[in-house]
Design a protein around this motif. Sequence first.
Motif, mmCIF file in Angstrom:
data_model
loop_
_atom_site.group_PDB
_atom_site.id
_atom_site.type_symbol
_atom_site.label_atom_id
_atom_site.label_comp_id
_atom_site.label_asym_id
_atom_site.label_seq_id
_atom_site.Cartn_x
_atom_site.Cartn_y
_atom_site.Cartn_z
ATOM 1 N N SER A 1 0.829 -1.212 0.000
ATOM 2 C CA SER A 1 0.000 0.000 0.000
ATOM 3 C C SER A 1 0.859 1.255 0.000
ATOM 4 O O SER A 1 0.537 2.245 -0.664
ATOM 5 C CB SER A 1 -0.935 0.000 1.216
ATOM 6 O OG SER A 1 -0.186 0.010 2.429
ATOM 7 N N TRP B 1 -5.433 0.289 3.061
ATOM 8 C CA TRP B 1 -6.038 0.210 1.739
ATOM 9 C C TRP B 1 -7.362 0.965 1.645
ATOM 10 O O TRP B 1 -7.573 1.710 0.676
ATOM 11 C CB TRP B 1 -6.235 -1.252 1.339
ATOM 12 C CG TRP B 1 -4.943 -1.977 1.177
ATOM 13 C CD1 TRP B 1 -4.202 -2.583 2.153
ATOM 14 C CD2 TRP B 1 -4.195 -2.150 -0.031
ATOM 15 N NE1 TRP B 1 -3.046 -3.124 1.630
ATOM 16 C CE2 TRP B 1 -3.021 -2.881 0.290
ATOM 17 C CE3 TRP B 1 -4.407 -1.780 -1.351
ATOM 18 C CZ2 TRP B 1 -2.076 -3.238 -0.661
ATOM 19 C CZ3 TRP B 1 -3.470 -2.132 -2.312
ATOM 20 C CH2 TRP B 1 -2.307 -2.848 -1.964
ATOM 21 N N VAL B 2 -8.249 0.772 2.617
ATOM 22 C CA VAL B 2 -9.557 1.432 2.555
ATOM 23 C C VAL B 2 -9.443 2.909 2.912
ATOM 24 O O VAL B 2 -9.872 3.789 2.152
ATOM 25 C CB VAL B 2 -10.565 0.730 3.485
ATOM 26 C CG1 VAL B 2 -11.920 1.453 3.439
ATOM 27 C CG2 VAL B 2 -10.744 -0.729 3.080
ATOM 28 N N SER C 1 -7.264 4.324 -0.743
ATOM 29 C CA SER C 1 -8.501 4.759 -1.407
ATOM 30 C C SER C 1 -8.723 6.253 -1.198
ATOM 31 O O SER C 1 -9.099 6.978 -2.135
ATOM 32 C CB SER C 1 -9.698 3.975 -0.862
ATOM 33 O OG SER C 1 -9.546 2.591 -1.114
ATOM 34 N N VAL D 1 -6.311 8.202 -3.411
ATOM 35 C CA VAL D 1 -6.734 8.213 -4.813
ATOM 36 C C VAL D 1 -7.798 9.289 -5.038
ATOM 37 O O VAL D 1 -7.756 10.026 -6.031
ATOM 38 C CB VAL D 1 -7.271 6.825 -5.225
ATOM 39 C CG1 VAL D 1 -7.947 6.890 -6.597
ATOM 40 C CG2 VAL D 1 -6.145 5.807 -5.258
#
Length: 298
Positions: free
Chosen positions: A94, A242-243, A247, A250
């Motif tokens: 990540s 990641w979440v 995310s 991004v």
Amino acid sequence: MAIINIFVCLLNVLLDWIMIFGKFGCPKMNIFGAGLATSISAAAGFVLIFICFMLVDQKEYKTRSRHNFRWSIVRKLIGYGTPAGLQVMSDVGSFTLMLLEIGKLGNVALCASTIAFSINNLSFTPLMGISDATAIMTGQFIGKDRKDITEKIPYRSMRVALVYMAITGMVYIFFPTFLIDMFKPNETGNINFQEVAATGRIVLFLAAFWNLFDAMKYTTAGALRGTGDTRVLMYTNLFCAWVIGLSGMVIMVRVVGAGVAYVWGYMIFAIVAETTILIWRFQSGKWKSIDLTGTKKM
């Protein structure tokens, strides 16, 4: 181990100089020489560690004479070790993708962040050692059935890590130009290095605060590994890295179009979230119910 690792690093530097540039009659091998030097140094480290292992006194722990296979132990190694390994892979993966996302902000942001990461790796490596030591000490006192002491270990490790990271953070804040100028190219390229340095000073300032929470995260994670609570450690990292982390980044980069300072600020938010969850998990005492040594009666 520390002495061996220092020797291996120094050997690697020497062999790099000899094999990359062709010194002492060695042919000039460029990048191939760098890879070969690293491989030789790693092999030398293995030999030294193996020699130390063979010289260890076997009176208390007869590690060299016990070769019988015990599936129960292997099953525990896989059960506790696999989530711990996946957590490290998740963390590194990540983080790499986050750096790639920063690259979408432009070459200046990417160069400044890459320089900051390179500088930070020097201060981060001892933190990994503190985390591993925390895991070892935690596991040892659980094996001695002294969970009262186990409860204190991560906080003592955390104080050491925070003091260390506070010192490195002050270096980042008060001497950023000195650190960044070490990466200044000899030739002027398409990127304005003065602009990179200005952005890099902001990134290092934010990294100083990011490291403080990183210190708390890794010491607590080490304690959870030592107690065998590795699945929760893995799930927490998957969610936060990641979440929340990737995310969210991004969205900030591709949708919001935030600048590099805001992106690094969001990275601090993500690591604060993960650190908070890990500390809460350890303080909850759930790890006390884990039968790490297999001594509990059914």
